[in-house]
Design a protein around this motif. Structure first.
Motif, mmCIF file in Angstrom:
data_model
loop_
_atom_site.group_PDB
_atom_site.id
_atom_site.type_symbol
_atom_site.label_atom_id
_atom_site.label_comp_id
_atom_site.label_asym_id
_atom_site.label_seq_id
_atom_site.Cartn_x
_atom_site.Cartn_y
_atom_site.Cartn_z
ATOM 1 N N MET A 52 -9.787 -15.280 -0.767
ATOM 2 C CA MET A 52 -9.105 -14.138 -1.396
ATOM 3 C C MET A 52 -9.128 -14.284 -2.906
ATOM 4 O O MET A 52 -9.431 -13.311 -3.629
ATOM 5 N N ASN A 232 7.007 -6.456 3.483
ATOM 6 C CA ASN A 232 5.785 -6.308 4.274
ATOM 7 C C ASN A 232 5.824 -5.125 5.232
ATOM 8 O O ASN A 232 4.877 -4.937 6.012
ATOM 9 N N LEU A 253 -1.918 -0.544 -0.205
ATOM 10 C CA LEU A 253 -3.051 -1.388 0.160
ATOM 11 C C LEU A 253 -3.861 -0.760 1.282
ATOM 12 O O LEU A 253 -5.102 -0.849 1.294
ATOM 13 N N LEU A 269 -8.804 -5.035 -4.066
ATOM 14 C CA LEU A 269 -7.915 -5.197 -2.923
ATOM 15 C C LEU A 269 -7.394 -6.633 -2.838
ATOM 16 O O LEU A 269 -6.217 -6.871 -2.527
ATOM 17 N N MET A 270 -8.269 -7.602 -3.137
ATOM 18 C CA MET A 270 -7.840 -8.995 -3.141
ATOM 19 C C MET A 270 -6.905 -9.287 -4.316
ATOM 20 O O MET A 270 -5.961 -10.071 -4.197
ATOM 21 N N SER A 273 -3.664 -8.053 -3.176
ATOM 22 C CA SER A 273 -3.091 -8.964 -2.182
ATOM 23 C C SER A 273 -2.452 -10.176 -2.858
ATOM 24 O O SER A 273 -1.382 -10.640 -2.436
ATOM 25 N N THR A 276 0.741 -9.066 -4.433
ATOM 26 C CA THR A 276 1.735 -8.775 -3.409
ATOM 27 C C THR A 276 2.316 -10.057 -2.822
ATOM 28 O O THR A 276 3.502 -10.107 -2.456
ATOM 29 N N THR A 277 1.516 -11.087 -2.737
ATOM 30 C CA THR A 277 1.961 -12.339 -2.130
ATOM 31 C C THR A 277 2.814 -13.172 -3.085
ATOM 32 O O THR A 277 3.683 -13.925 -2.636
#
Length: 301
Positions: A52, A232, A253, A269-270, A273, A276-277
């Motif tokens: 990722m 989430n 997303l 998108l990664m 991610s 978001t994480t």
């Protein structure tokens, strides 16, 4: 006649080679195999995270190369800037919406669940056990069983395309969180409440000044669980939100994979991610001690 003290302690001779041998105990074959398997398992679980991060730092051309590369030829740090400045993605708005929904949900769930749990742990009344069992039994209901009645209710209230259906129910408590906090409150000694009553505290003040300050680990556990579940959540925002200005991160997303783009921007998108994480990882890392302590203490009873 003088007093003499005779030392009868036996002389103990320590062999340094034996001590050194004890400290450097050789690993058995089983321990070596287990250690190697743990390393392989760890690398396997970390590979998606590494891939990722690698994809997030690739250009659009390198992203489509086959076979894919692990280390990018050119580190495209501008992907993160593009993510926040792209008018079609609107990642900044998505991030703000998720923070609002998750933050208010944590406040509502922690306060309402703690208040109900305090009542279940403190008061004696007829039918209390039946009410508690009925509340716990709601945990067995799958969400699709209540999804349609809730949708009709919020639609009649005029709450569609607002954050109210996602936030207001959290101020009514959560069965699992109430159970978790009730177990912790039951472990507090009654002498604390008796001393508070002697000082003239009202019942709400006992809850606010005694129960809550002593339940920090349990409250941290409830807050972390609620934040992760809300952060989430995809189904709730998809049901009640229809405009892009109201979307949260999971919906955004998913929209990035739609046909709006000729080729799905996997590098962006990664990046999304990763962004978001990060809040989830940061919150769990900072509150890990309270989280594990809360899980242990709530099981004392």
């Amino acid at each position: 006649m003088s007093d003499t003290v005779i030392d009868k302690t036996p002389n103990i001779i320590i062999d340094p080679t034996k001590v050194k041998g004890d400290r450097k105990r050789r690993m058995t074959v089983g321990e070596i195999v287990a250690f190697v398997l743990l390393i392989l398992l760890t690398c396997t679980m970390l590979f998606p995270v590494i891939f990722m991060i690698s994809t997030a730092l690739k250009t659009s051309k390198e992203m489509l190369q086959f076979p894919p590369t692990i280390i990018p030829e050119t580190f495209a740090w501008d992907n993160f800037k593009t993510l926040f400045t792209n008018d079609e993605i609107k990642f900044g708005i998505l991030y703000k919406n998720s923070i609002i929904v998750a933050g208010l949900s944590v406040v509502g769930t922690v306060f309402s669940s703690a208040l109900v749990a305090y009542g279940f742990s403190r008061y004696r009344a007829k039918g209390k056990k039946i009410m508690f069992m009925l509340m716990i039994s709601t945990m067995m209901l799958p969400y699709p069983a209540v999804m349609i009645p809730q949708f009709i209710l919020f639609s009649n209230l005029g709450w569609m395309n607002t954050f109210l259906p996602l936030i207001v129910p959290t101020f009514l408590g959560s069965a699992y969180q109430i159970f978790l906090l009730r177990q912790f409150f039951m472990s507090l000694p009654n002498e604390l409440y008796d001393s508070g009553k002697i000082d003239g505290c009202s019942e709400f003040r006992l809850f606010w000044k005694i129960a809550l300050p002593l339940s920090g680990p349990a409250l941290a556990t409830v807050a972390i669980f609620t934040f992760i579940w809300t952060w989430n959540d995809l189904l709730g925002p998809v049901l009640y939100l229809s405009s892009q200005e109201k979307f949260t991160l999971p919906v955004g997303l998913a929209a990035m994979m739609s046909s709006k783009f000729r080729i799905a921007p996997y590098n962006l998108l990664m990046c999304a991610s990763i962004m978001t994480t990060l809040p989830v990882v940061a919150i769990f890392a900072s509150a890990q001690k309270h989280f594990t302590e809360g899980i242990v203490l709530t099981g004392i009873k």
